[in-house]
Structures are given as structure tokens and as C-alpha cells.
Design a protein around this motif. Structure first.
Motif, short mmCIF file in Angstrom:
data_model
loop_
_atom_site.label_atom_id
_atom_site.label_comp_id
_atom_site.label_asym_id
_atom_site.label_seq_id
_atom_site.Cartn_x
_atom_site.Cartn_y
_atom_site.Cartn_z
N SER A 13 0.83 -1.20 0.00
CA SER A 13 0.00 0.00 0.00
C SER A 13 0.87 1.26 0.00
O SER A 13 0.60 2.21 -0.74
CB SER A 13 -0.92 -0.01 1.22
N LEU A 14 1.91 1.26 0.80
CA LEU A 14 2.85 2.39 0.83
C LEU A 14 3.45 2.59 -0.56
O LEU A 14 3.51 3.72 -1.05
CB LEU A 14 3.96 2.13 1.85
N GLY A 15 3.86 1.51 -1.20
CA GLY A 15 4.45 1.62 -2.53
C GLY A 15 3.47 2.16 -3.56
O GLY A 15 3.82 3.01 -4.38
N MET A 16 2.25 1.69 -3.50
CA MET A 16 1.24 2.15 -4.46
C MET A 16 0.90 3.62 -4.23
O MET A 16 0.77 4.39 -5.18
CB MET A 16 -0.01 1.27 -4.38
N ARG A 17 0.79 4.02 -2.98
CA ARG A 17 0.49 5.43 -2.68
C ARG A 17 1.65 6.33 -3.07
O ARG A 17 1.44 7.44 -3.58
CB ARG A 17 0.14 5.59 -1.20
N ALA A 18 2.87 5.87 -2.83
CA ALA A 18 4.04 6.65 -3.25
C ALA A 18 4.07 6.79 -4.77
O ALA A 18 4.36 7.86 -5.30
CB ALA A 18 5.32 6.00 -2.74
N ALA A 19 3.74 5.72 -5.47
CA ALA A 19 3.71 5.76 -6.94
C ALA A 19 2.67 6.76 -7.43
O ALA A 19 2.93 7.50 -8.40
CB ALA A 19 3.44 4.36 -7.50
N VAL A 20 1.53 6.82 -6.79
CA VAL A 20 0.49 7.79 -7.17
C VAL A 20 1.01 9.21 -6.97
O VAL A 20 0.84 10.07 -7.84
CB VAL A 20 -0.81 7.55 -6.37
N LEU A 21 1.65 9.45 -5.85
CA LEU A 21 2.23 10.78 -5.60
C LEU A 21 3.26 11.15 -6.67
O LEU A 21 3.23 12.25 -7.22
CB LEU A 21 2.94 10.79 -4.24
N LEU A 22 4.15 10.22 -6.96
CA LEU A 22 5.21 10.49 -7.93
C LEU A 22 4.65 10.66 -9.33
O LEU A 22 5.14 11.49 -10.11
CB LEU A 22 6.27 9.38 -7.88
N ARG A 23 3.61 9.89 -9.67
CA ARG A 23 2.94 10.08 -10.96
C ARG A 23 2.34 11.48 -11.04
O ARG A 23 2.37 12.12 -12.09
CB ARG A 23 1.85 9.03 -11.17
#
Length: 125
Positions: A13-23
């Protein structure tokens, strides 16, 4: 086993949320302030402290550890990275997180199947 499931869910979940932020940064919808705030809200250091001992126990958790390390490092060194390389440099972090998330899904599929078989519920939510 339930503890491993929680760890897998939390780090993924942390990885997916970080990816959304970076996107969001890449498409110019997230600025530096929002990125900094978002990374702090993810609490990667807290998760690293909580899960590090278990993450290093099993080789199949290496990609979870890498996701946690990437996000934690990004949070801690964001000012330096942006100053040295610019805000667009987070593109590389995004690519690394995405690759690791894909690898987690591939490597941990047998464990996910086992959770489901044991009646642990839906871990794919």
C-alpha cells in the motif's frame, strides 16, 4: 502468517500510494510541497522500524524491503534530490517502485494464494 499478511499489505500500500504521488509530480498535478507532505503522511520510517526484522528474514521479501527503503530515502533526502537533480528526477524513483511492486506481486503470489486457501480473506483488495 497474519503478521506477514499485514506487513505485505502495509508495504505494498505504501508503494502504491508513493507511486500515485510520484505520478502526480510527473503530470504536474503534485508540487514539491504536496509531495513532501504526502511522503511524510506515508510514514515510511515508522514502517521500516516495524517491519525491518521480518523483511530481512526471507529472501522473497527483498522487493518489499526495497520499496520501503526507496520511499524512506526519498522522504529523507527529498530536498537534496530536488536541489541537485530537479523535481523531475523522481521519475527514476517511480520506475523503481513500479518494478518492485510488479515483482512483489509475482514473487508473493504463492503466499497470497495460501492466505486465501486458509480462509484469511481477500488480500487483493
Amino acid at each position: 502468517m497474519a503478521a506477514d499478511r499485514e506487513m505485505i499489505e502495509d508495504v505494498t500500500s505504501l508503494g502504491m500510494r508513493a507511486a500515485v504521488l510520484l505520478r502526480g509530480v510527473m503530470v504536474k498535478k503534485v508540487d514539491r510541497e504536496i509531495l513532501e507532505w504526502g511522503l511524510k503522511e506515508l510514514r515510511p520510517s515508522e514502517l521500516m522500524e516495524k517491519y525491518f526484522p521480518r523483511l530481512v528474514e526471507k529472501p522473497e521479501y527483498v522487493h518489499l524491503l526495497y520499496i520501503l527503503h526507496l520511499v524512506s530515502s526519498l522522504e529523507g533526502q527529498l530536498d537534496f534530490q530536488i536541489q541537485e537533480y530537479g523535481l523531475d528526477s523522481v521519475k527514476d524513483d517511480l520506475q523503481e517502485i513500479n518494478v518492485s511492486l510488479q515483482q512483489v506481486a509475482k514473487d508473493l503470489q504463492p503466499e497470497i494464494d495460501e492466505f486465501v486457501k486458509l480462509g484469511a480473506g481477500d488480500v487483493t483488495r
